[in-house]
Enzyme design. Structure first.
Site, PDB file in Angstrom:
ATOM      1  N   GLY A 287      -2.907 -34.674  83.685  1.00 44.84           N
ATOM      2  CA  GLY A 287      -3.666 -35.506  83.370  1.00 44.84           C
ATOM      3  C   GLY A 287      -4.025 -34.987  81.688  1.00 44.84           C
ATOM      4  N   ALA A 288      -3.850 -35.715  80.883  1.00 47.23           N
ATOM      5  CA  ALA A 288      -4.654 -34.972  79.516  1.00 47.23           C
ATOM      6  C   ALA A 288      -5.382 -36.407  78.396  1.00 47.23           C
ATOM      7  CB  ALA A 288      -3.272 -34.769  78.640  1.00 47.23           C
ATOM      8  N   GLY A 289      -5.872 -36.930  79.581  1.00 49.78           N
ATOM      9  CA  GLY A 289      -7.060 -37.578  79.221  1.00 49.78           C
ATOM     10  C   GLY A 289      -8.213 -37.412  79.216  1.00 49.78           C
ATOM     11  N   GLY A 290      -9.145 -37.945  78.778  1.00 55.62           N
ATOM     12  CA  GLY A 290     -10.405 -37.712  78.326  1.00 55.62           C
ATOM     13  C   GLY A 290     -11.269 -36.475  79.712  1.00 55.62           C
ATOM     14  N   ALA A 291     -10.932 -36.477  80.707  1.00 57.02           N
ATOM     15  CA  ALA A 291     -11.498 -35.873  82.035  1.00 57.02           C
ATOM     16  C   ALA A 291     -10.375 -34.785  81.305  1.00 57.02           C
ATOM     17  CB  ALA A 291     -11.236 -37.086  82.916  1.00 57.02           C
TER      18      ALA A 291
ATOM     19  N   PHE B 188     -24.936 -52.443  75.254  1.00 55.63           N
ATOM     20  CA  PHE B 188     -23.826 -53.189  75.976  1.00 55.63           C
ATOM     21  C   PHE B 188     -24.637 -53.185  77.302  1.00 55.63           C
ATOM     22  CE2 PHE B 188     -19.719 -50.401  76.484  1.00 55.63           C
ATOM     23  CZ  PHE B 188     -19.501 -51.404  74.926  1.00 55.63           C
TER      24      PHE B 188
ATOM     25  N   ASP C 244      -0.311 -42.720  89.939  1.00 59.93           N
ATOM     26  CA  ASP C 244      -0.047 -41.620  90.823  1.00 59.93           C
ATOM     27  C   ASP C 244      -1.372 -40.575  91.744  1.00 59.93           C
ATOM     28  OD1 ASP C 244       1.953 -43.198  89.059  1.00 59.93           O
ATOM     29  OD2 ASP C 244       2.067 -41.670  87.825  1.00 59.93           O
TER      30      ASP C 244
ATOM     31  N   GLN D   6     -13.429 -53.645  88.708  1.00 55.88           N
ATOM     32  CA  GLN D   6     -13.560 -54.323  88.224  1.00 55.88           C
ATOM     33  C   GLN D   6     -12.949 -54.462  87.430  1.00 55.88           C
ATOM     34  OE1 GLN D   6     -15.513 -51.905  84.424  1.00 55.88           O
ATOM     35  NE2 GLN D   6     -17.675 -53.345  85.591  1.00 55.88           N
TER      36      GLN D   6
ATOM     37  N   HIS E 153     -12.854 -57.182  83.320  1.00 61.57           N
ATOM     38  CA  HIS E 153     -13.963 -57.348  82.369  1.00 61.57           C
ATOM     39  C   HIS E 153     -13.548 -58.367  82.262  1.00 61.57           C
ATOM     40  CE1 HIS E 153     -14.600 -56.534  78.355  1.00 61.57           C
ATOM     41  NE2 HIS E 153     -15.234 -55.266  78.938  1.00 61.57           N
TER      42      HIS E 153
ATOM     43  N   LEU F  59      -7.258 -56.345  76.123  1.00 60.35           N
ATOM     44  CA  LEU F  59      -8.528 -56.074  76.120  1.00 60.35           C
ATOM     45  C   LEU F  59      -9.281 -55.912  74.350  1.00 60.35           C
ATOM     46  CD1 LEU F  59     -10.810 -55.340  77.745  1.00 60.35           C
ATOM     47  CD2 LEU F  59     -11.593 -53.330  76.596  1.00 60.35           C
TER      48      LEU F  59
ATOM     49  N   GLU G 167     -15.856 -55.210  75.349  1.00 59.85           N
ATOM     50  CA  GLU G 167     -17.935 -55.524  75.194  1.00 59.85           C
ATOM     51  C   GLU G 167     -18.570 -55.197  74.146  1.00 59.85           C
ATOM     52  OE1 GLU G 167     -19.120 -54.692  78.576  1.00 59.85           O
ATOM     53  OE2 GLU G 167     -21.285 -53.693  78.310  1.00 59.85           O
TER      54      GLU G 167
ATOM     55  N   ARG H 130     -20.569 -56.350  84.063  1.00 52.33           N
ATOM     56  CA  ARG H 130     -19.236 -57.234  83.699  1.00 52.33           C
ATOM     57  C   ARG H 130     -18.879 -58.567  85.023  1.00 52.33           C
ATOM     58  NH1 ARG H 130     -16.268 -51.703  80.969  1.00 52.33           N
ATOM     59  NH2 ARG H 130     -17.000 -52.381  79.300  1.00 52.33           N
TER      60      ARG H 130
ATOM     61  N   HIS I 201      -9.632 -54.281  85.317  1.00 57.68           N
ATOM     62  CA  HIS I 201      -9.710 -53.243  84.121  1.00 57.68           C
ATOM     63  C   HIS I 201     -10.573 -51.906  84.009  1.00 57.68           C
ATOM     64  CE1 HIS I 201     -11.609 -52.059  80.555  1.00 57.68           C
ATOM     65  NE2 HIS I 201     -12.883 -52.314  80.493  1.00 57.68           N
TER      66      HIS I 201
ATOM     67  N   GLU J  15     -11.332 -41.825  85.741  1.00 58.19           N
ATOM     68  CA  GLU J  15     -11.409 -42.415  86.220  1.00 58.19           C
ATOM     69  C   GLU J  15     -10.219 -42.135  88.012  1.00 58.19           C
ATOM     70  OE1 GLU J  15      -9.898 -45.977  84.455  1.00 58.19           O
ATOM     71  OE2 GLU J  15      -9.856 -47.034  85.988  1.00 58.19           O
TER      72      GLU J  15
ATOM     73  N   ARG K 241     -19.353 -50.980  87.450  1.00 58.17           N
ATOM     74  CA  ARG K 241     -19.370 -49.603  86.597  1.00 58.17           C
ATOM     75  C   ARG K 241     -20.056 -49.853  85.398  1.00 58.17           C
ATOM     76  NH1 ARG K 241     -17.066 -48.327  81.581  1.00 58.17           N
ATOM     77  NH2 ARG K 241     -15.018 -48.955  82.283  1.00 58.17           N
TER      78      ARG K 241
ATOM     79  N   SER L 237     -18.197 -45.149  81.493  1.00 57.88           N
ATOM     80  CA  SER L 237     -16.674 -44.075  82.173  1.00 57.88           C
ATOM     81  C   SER L 237     -16.188 -43.013  81.067  1.00 57.88           C
ATOM     82  CB  SER L 237     -15.555 -45.317  82.706  1.00 57.88           C
ATOM     83  OG  SER L 237     -14.079 -44.481  82.229  1.00 57.88           O
TER      84      SER L 237
HETATM   85  C1  LIG Z   1      -9.105 -50.720  77.158  1.00 56.34           C
HETATM   86  C2  LIG Z   1      -9.889 -50.136  77.548  1.00 56.34           C
HETATM   87  C3  LIG Z   1     -10.977 -50.335  76.624  1.00 56.34           C
HETATM   88  C4  LIG Z   1     -12.061 -49.058  77.556  1.00 56.34           C
HETATM   89  N1  LIG Z   1     -13.792 -48.644  76.702  1.00 56.34           N
HETATM   90  C5  LIG Z   1     -14.170 -48.240  77.439  1.00 56.34           C
HETATM   91  C6  LIG Z   1     -15.759 -48.250  76.845  1.00 56.34           C
HETATM   92  O1  LIG Z   1     -15.783 -48.789  75.894  1.00 56.34           O
HETATM   93  N2  LIG Z   1     -16.632 -47.137  77.368  1.00 56.34           N
HETATM   94  C7  LIG Z   1     -16.096 -46.424  78.367  1.00 56.34           C
HETATM   95  O2  LIG Z   1     -16.831 -45.637  79.176  1.00 56.34           O
HETATM   96  N3  LIG Z   1     -15.186 -46.477  79.018  1.00 56.34           N
HETATM   97  C8  LIG Z   1     -14.171 -47.844  78.135  1.00 56.34           C
HETATM   98  N4  LIG Z   1     -12.807 -48.000  80.001  1.00 56.34           N
HETATM   99  C9  LIG Z   1     -12.282 -47.479  79.913  1.00 56.34           C
HETATM  100  C10 LIG Z   1     -12.081 -45.880  80.279  1.00 56.34           C
HETATM  101  O3  LIG Z   1     -11.573 -45.685  78.788  1.00 56.34           O
HETATM  102  C11 LIG Z   1     -11.554 -45.246  81.096  1.00 56.34           C
HETATM  103  O4  LIG Z   1     -11.690 -45.247  82.338  1.00 56.34           O
HETATM  104  C12 LIG Z   1     -11.415 -43.752  80.671  1.00 56.34           C
HETATM  105  O5  LIG Z   1     -10.396 -43.498  79.640  1.00 56.34           O
HETATM  106  C13 LIG Z   1      -9.818 -42.809  81.959  1.00 56.34           C
HETATM  107  O6  LIG Z   1      -9.707 -41.727  81.334  1.00 56.34           O
HETATM  108  P1  LIG Z   1      -9.094 -40.658  82.609  1.00 56.34           P
HETATM  109  O7  LIG Z   1      -8.879 -38.822  81.803  1.00 56.34           O
HETATM  110  O8  LIG Z   1     -10.039 -40.101  83.880  1.00 56.34           O
HETATM  111  O9  LIG Z   1      -7.488 -40.921  82.697  1.00 56.34           O
HETATM  112  P2  LIG Z   1      -6.130 -41.533  80.706  1.00 56.34           P
HETATM  113  O10 LIG Z   1      -6.910 -41.106  80.238  1.00 56.34           O
HETATM  114  O11 LIG Z   1      -6.330 -43.161  81.537  1.00 56.34           O
HETATM  115  O12 LIG Z   1      -5.632 -40.321  81.145  1.00 56.34           O
HETATM  116  C14 LIG Z   1      -5.038 -40.121  82.009  1.00 56.34           C
HETATM  117  C15 LIG Z   1      -3.507 -39.298  82.649  1.00 56.34           C
HETATM  118  O13 LIG Z   1      -3.012 -38.978  83.740  1.00 56.34           O
HETATM  119  C16 LIG Z   1      -1.663 -38.683  83.277  1.00 56.34           C
HETATM  120  N5  LIG Z   1      -0.830 -38.789  84.505  1.00 56.34           N
HETATM  121  C17 LIG Z   1      -1.163 -40.036  84.968  1.00 56.34           C
HETATM  122  N6  LIG Z   1      -0.309 -40.022  86.068  1.00 56.34           N
HETATM  123  C18 LIG Z   1       0.563 -39.087  85.848  1.00 56.34           C
HETATM  124  C19 LIG Z   1       1.442 -37.903  86.823  1.00 56.34           C
HETATM  125  N7  LIG Z   1       2.073 -38.172  87.864  1.00 56.34           N
HETATM  126  N8  LIG Z   1       2.206 -37.002  86.174  1.00 56.34           N
HETATM  127  C20 LIG Z   1       1.368 -36.441  85.437  1.00 56.34           C
HETATM  128  N9  LIG Z   1       0.078 -36.954  84.515  1.00 56.34           N
HETATM  129  C21 LIG Z   1      -0.152 -38.333  84.697  1.00 56.34           C
HETATM  130  C22 LIG Z   1      -1.845 -39.423  82.267  1.00 56.34           C
HETATM  131  O14 LIG Z   1      -0.659 -39.150  81.379  1.00 56.34           O
HETATM  132  C23 LIG Z   1      -2.558 -39.475  81.320  1.00 56.34           C
HETATM  133  O15 LIG Z   1      -2.776 -37.939  80.077  1.00 56.34           O
HETATM  134  C24 LIG Z   1     -11.684 -48.761  78.559  1.00 56.34           C
HETATM  135  C25 LIG Z   1     -10.854 -49.107  79.461  1.00 56.34           C
HETATM  136  C26 LIG Z   1      -9.758 -49.639  79.044  1.00 56.34           C
HETATM  137  C27 LIG Z   1      -8.244 -49.833  79.731  1.00 56.34           C
END
Ligand SMILES: Cc1cc2nc3c(=O)[nH]c(=O)nc-3n(C[C@H](O)[C@H](O)[C@H](O)COP(=O)(O)OP(=O)(O)OC[C@H]3O[C@@H](n4cnc5c(N)ncnc54)[C@H](O)[C@@H]3O)c2cc1C
Ligand code: SF4
Ligand code: SF4
Ligand code: FES
Lengths: 234, 568
Positions: free
Chosen positions: B9-13, B117, B212, B231, B233, B243, B246, B277, B346, B370, B381, B386
């Site tokens: 996973g390459a999101g924020g986490a 918020f 996944d 949750q 939204h 979305l 907020e 929310r 959401h 997440e 939340r 998040s």
């Molecule tokens: C529209 C929207 C607005 C939001 N606004 C806010 C906000 O203002 N403030 C706040 O605090 N939170 C907000 N949130 C919530 C927050 O953005 C998310 O909960 C958070 O970004 C999740 O981050 P993450 O790194 O856990 O996952 P993600 O950013 O979802 O990253 C998941 C990663 O896992 C990888 N992955 C998944 N499955 C597989 C697989 N099978 N194989 C390989 N890679 C995989 C994906 O490629 C991706 O890189 C918002 C959410 C949404 C939907």
């Protein structure tokens, strides 16, 4: 409407043709999704479907666009819509192209912020200082500017519009600790002055960024321009 | 392939974990495996902001108040020491990200700006106009490149492999070639994001938020926690469920019903639109139920989010992306007209069970973001918590994973699992599909939204569960992969994602039926009150080899604040 989609697999390419109706507010991505429900081998990237992730860049009637942001009705001509992969990148399958150049170009131009981490206090920056580079941080790396850029026709080593927009973003960020001229020198090694002002990057950018202007500003800030005598800005 | 630390996973986490890991020990091989190019991750869609008690706007704010607001917002299901840890880390990690280059919006004096918020007692949410997640994601990505983190882009993780005691690695498909591999790792961090796509068509989430990692954890025998809490939204766009942050209400937007009333005065007289929310979503649905909503030609019901009184300048400066979305996806310019909105699925509070050190019960397997459930969000939340959670616990996971990898060698085994996965994929590829994937996904979304939506009750849920079971059976019988090529087979990937969704929906439905109370985002008409005596616990679910579930009750840490009734 007649819809043509360019397909590509195992070195073979051909067009699929469909007769389809479309809704007035339908996006090109939604249209493609409908087609894929019938032919699941049709391959294209999509993710956020809200024009923020930069995944769905393709060509529609010869214009580079985000499929999720673009309405069908705005792009058909003579009741026809031709969907193709973008230019300047290797096609992997159908509308999917190799996008490894993004990381590569960011590396080439040192496209990252430089500072010491201090968890006890933040850098100060006024709203006016932020404004100088704020727009440039909107870039979603969709690559549209790169796929359209004329300078890249001449030399593949040109870092590309988005990469220079990144350089701009750091040079004009009052907090960044890397020497500004050094950043510009690195940009020059990556052919900053090769831009031919064709404006295409500015026209296609879905976020309204003009890399051309950013490049111009970097050139103006350059203390050591390559042809200072003859060079005329604007 | 072998990597000391493998982050999925390459999101924020995931990116924060990777950064912490490489900074912790430069000599280890740290790789990030992701199914989409890193900057496509869903974190980039986060708009509104990230919470930290910097006290830049309101000098009376502090970490303790942030802790309390979060616990209260969670309807007392959050683990209080964990929340405290997160809230005390918040100012430090915000400043760390500021020094990485995140372009925060600023106050006149140059400090990071903060906005009000939902559910927060002070102006605490740091922001970057309305593109907080986007700038965080790109900044973290740039820093990862700077630090030499290796990326395995467009690889799809299939399963987590362990020997019952410690991690072996993961199986994954290289999407570009279709090859399935076992990637060995000393430690693995699951940062695969949320699963709100089980509400297909009714969610703010990206197409790939399919849980996944969470489903893989379940298959690997790891416990999932609090899965019934998802949750809604309050403000999704009427047509697409995309979305509207907020931030729109934080900046002063009003919710109005068809009579033009600011109906929140009935439900949260003090906080009005800035109630938490869960409460605002229920209020909107209540207005619609009682006939005070709008209805369009296609039968979609909604209410209005009115920003017109904020004026052109404020909307353009503070909410530019929201304006762009409303124009692109509803054809409405919020400067001139109110935005039609309805609640949208959401955020998953539930996920892979870990402790505060991000450890799962198997050594060397960690979860963050997440996908993980510590729990710091409990039953609901708060907005802006998040983005905070993912970096705070991404940081912890990165460090812990390094610590474990330093003291261990690669584990043997896993060949069996690889063989099994290859066979499973081959079977799917050779099967003729008798039903359409797109239709089945929509059906899943309909079932979930109707039967496990904002309001639930026993009868609706039982009916829904029966439909879901039928769908699951049909999917396994009738769904195959139609694209027969190995190269970039997104049909295969979507099919696998759909199976993951079904698995998660099954757990969510099961867990929902066990909880006979209302708490936070989880609301039942037939049990409208919170019941601390019987239900102040974390639900913990594991899957037995025969597919049935094990249900256990996990203790909630309430060592700091006594549970009390929530009023806003
Ligand atoms: C529209 C929207 C607005 C939001 N606004 C806010 C906000 O203002 N403030 C706040 O605090 N939170 C907000 N949130 C919530 C927050 O953005 C998310 O909960 C958070 O970004 C999740 O981050 P993450 O790194 O856990 O996952 P993600 O950013 O979802 O990253 C998941 C990663 O896992 C990888 N992955 C998944 N499955 C597989 C697989 N099978 N194989 C390989 N890679 C995989 C994906 O490629 C991706 O890189 C918002 C959410 C949404 C939907
Ligand atoms: S203006 Fe310059 S950078 Fe932009 S597309 Fe043309 S040549 Fe490329
Ligand atoms: S500058 Fe614009 S067109 Fe170029 S990659 Fe960034 S967002 Fe896309
Ligand atoms: S799908 Fe994300 S920009 Fe189009």
């Amino acid at each position: 409407m007649k819809l043509k989609i360019k397909r590509f697999l195992n070195n073979k390419s051909y067009f699929d043709e469909y007769e389809v109706d479309f809704r007035d507010d339908e996006t090109i991505l939604e249209l493609l999704d409908r087609i894929r429900d019938k032919d699941r081998s049709l391959t294209y990237r999509s993710f956020c479907r809200s024009s923020i992730c930069g995944t769905c860049t393709i060509k529609a009637n010869n214009k580079t666009i985000l499929a999720c942001k673009s309405k069908v009705k705005d792009f058909i001509e003579n009741d026809e819509l031709v969907i193709e992969p973008v230019d300047k990148a290797k096609v992997i399958k159908d509308l999917v192209v190799d996008n490894s150049f993004l990381e590569e170009k960011i590396k080439k131009v040192n496209g990252w912020f430089v500072d010491e981490i201090d968890v006890t206090k933040e850098n100060l920056q006024t709203p006016e200082e932020l404004k100088k580079y704020d727009k440039q941080t909107d870039c979603i790396l969709c690559g549209a500017c790169f796929y359209e850029c004329d300078a890249l026709e001449y030399d593949k080593n040109f870092a590309g519009p988005f990469a220079f927009t990144k350089v701009y973003r750091f040079v004009f960020d009052s907090r960044d600790k890397m020497d500004k001229q050094q950043r510009i020198e690195i940009a020059k090694e990556n052919l900053l002055y090769n831009c031919i002002n064709c404006q295409k990057c500015a026209i296609v950018c879905p976020k309204g960024i003009s890399s051309m202007m950013d490049i111009k500003m970097l050139q103006m800030k350059d203390k050591n321009p390559p042809f200072s005598d003859s060079f005329n800005f604007f | 392939m072998k990597r000391d630390v493998l982050i999925v996973g390459a999101g924020g986490a995931g990116l924060y974990a990777a950064l912490s890991a490489v900074k912790e020990n430069k000599d280890l091989d740290v790789a990030v495996l992701t199914k989409v190019y890193p900057t496509r991750s869903h974190t980039g869609a986060a708009q509104g902001g990230i919470n930290a008690a910097l006290a830049n706007v309101d000098p009376t704010d502090n970490e303790e108040l942030h802790t309390f607001d979060t616990i209260k917002g969670s309807d007392y299901l959050a683990d209080q020491e964990a929340v405290k840890y997160m809230c005390y880390e918040a100012p430090k990690i915000i400043r760390a990200m500021e020094h990485m280059g995140v372009p925060f919006s600023r106050l006149g004096n140059g400090k990071i700006a903060q906005r009000p918020f939902g559910g927060a007692s002070k102006d605490r949410t740091c922001y970057s106009a309305d593109k907080m997640g986007h700038v965080m994601l790109h900044t973290l990505y740039e820093q990862c490149i700077k630090e030499g983190v290796e990326f395995l882009n467009e690889w799809f993780m299939l399963n987590i492999v362990h020997d019952g005691k410690r991690a072996i690695g993961v199986t994954a498909i290289n999407i570009a070639t279709g090859e399935v591999e076992l990637i060995r790792a000393k430690s693995i961090i699951l940062a695969t994001g949320g699963h709100s796509r089980i509400y297909w068509g009714y969610t703010s989430n990206a197409l790939g938020c399919t849980g996944d990692g969470t489903a893989a954890a379940l298959r690997a025998g790891l416990p999932l926690k609090d899965m019934e809490f998802l949750q809604f939204h309050p403000t999704g766009l009427r047509k697409s469920a995309i979305l509207v942050s907020e931030a729109a209400r934080g900046e002063g937007g009003h919710l109005k019903n068809a009579l033009g009333e600011r109906f929140m005065k009935k439900y949260a007289p003090e906080k009005m639109e800035l109630g938490p929310r869960d409460l605002v979503s229920r209020s909107i649905m209540q207005e619609i139920r009682e006939g005070r909503g709008f209805k369009d030609e296609e039968g979609r019901e909604y209410v209005h989010l009115d920003l017109t009184h904020l004026g052109e300048e404020k909307i353009k400066e503070r909410l530019p992306q929201i304006r762009e979305l409303a124009i692109d996806f509803e054809g409405i310019d919020p400067i001139k007209e109110p935005i039609p909105i309805k609640p949208t699925a959401h955020y998953a509070m539930g996920g892979i069970h870990t402790n505060v050190k991000c450890e799962t019960p198997i050594e060397g397997i960690y979860a963050a973001g997440e996908a993980q459930c510590v729990s710091v969000h409990g039953a609901n939340r708060l907005g802006g918590n998040s983005l905070l959670d993912i970096v705070v616990f991404g940081n912890v996971a990165g460090k812990e994973a390094v610590r474990y990898a330093e003291g261990t060698d690669f584990a043997d085994g896993g060949e069996e699992k690889l063989k099994e996965d290859i066979e499973f994929i081959n079977e799917l590829m050779n099967k003729e599909s008798k039903e359409t994937l797109g239709d089945m996904r929509n059906e899943l979304g309909e079932i979930m939204f109707k039967h496990f939506g904002v309001f639930k009750n026993e009868k609706e849920m039982q009916e829904g569960y029966a439909k879901l079971k039928d769908l699951i059976e049909r999917a396994h019988k009738n769904l195959g992969v139609e694209d027969k090529s190995k190269i970039f087979n997104l049909d295969l990937q979507s099919t696998l994602e759909f199976f993951n969704l079904l698995e998660i929906a099954d757990v969510l439905a099961y867990a929902s039926l066990q909880r006979k109370e209302s708490r936070g985002s989880f609301y039942r008409d037939d049990y409208p009150k919170r019941d601390d005596e019987n239900f102040l616990y974390h639900s913990m679910i594991t899957k037995n080899p025969d597919g049935s579930f094990n249900y256990e009750k996990g203790e909630v840490d309430i060592s700091l604040y006594e549970p009390a009734e929530r009023k806003y």
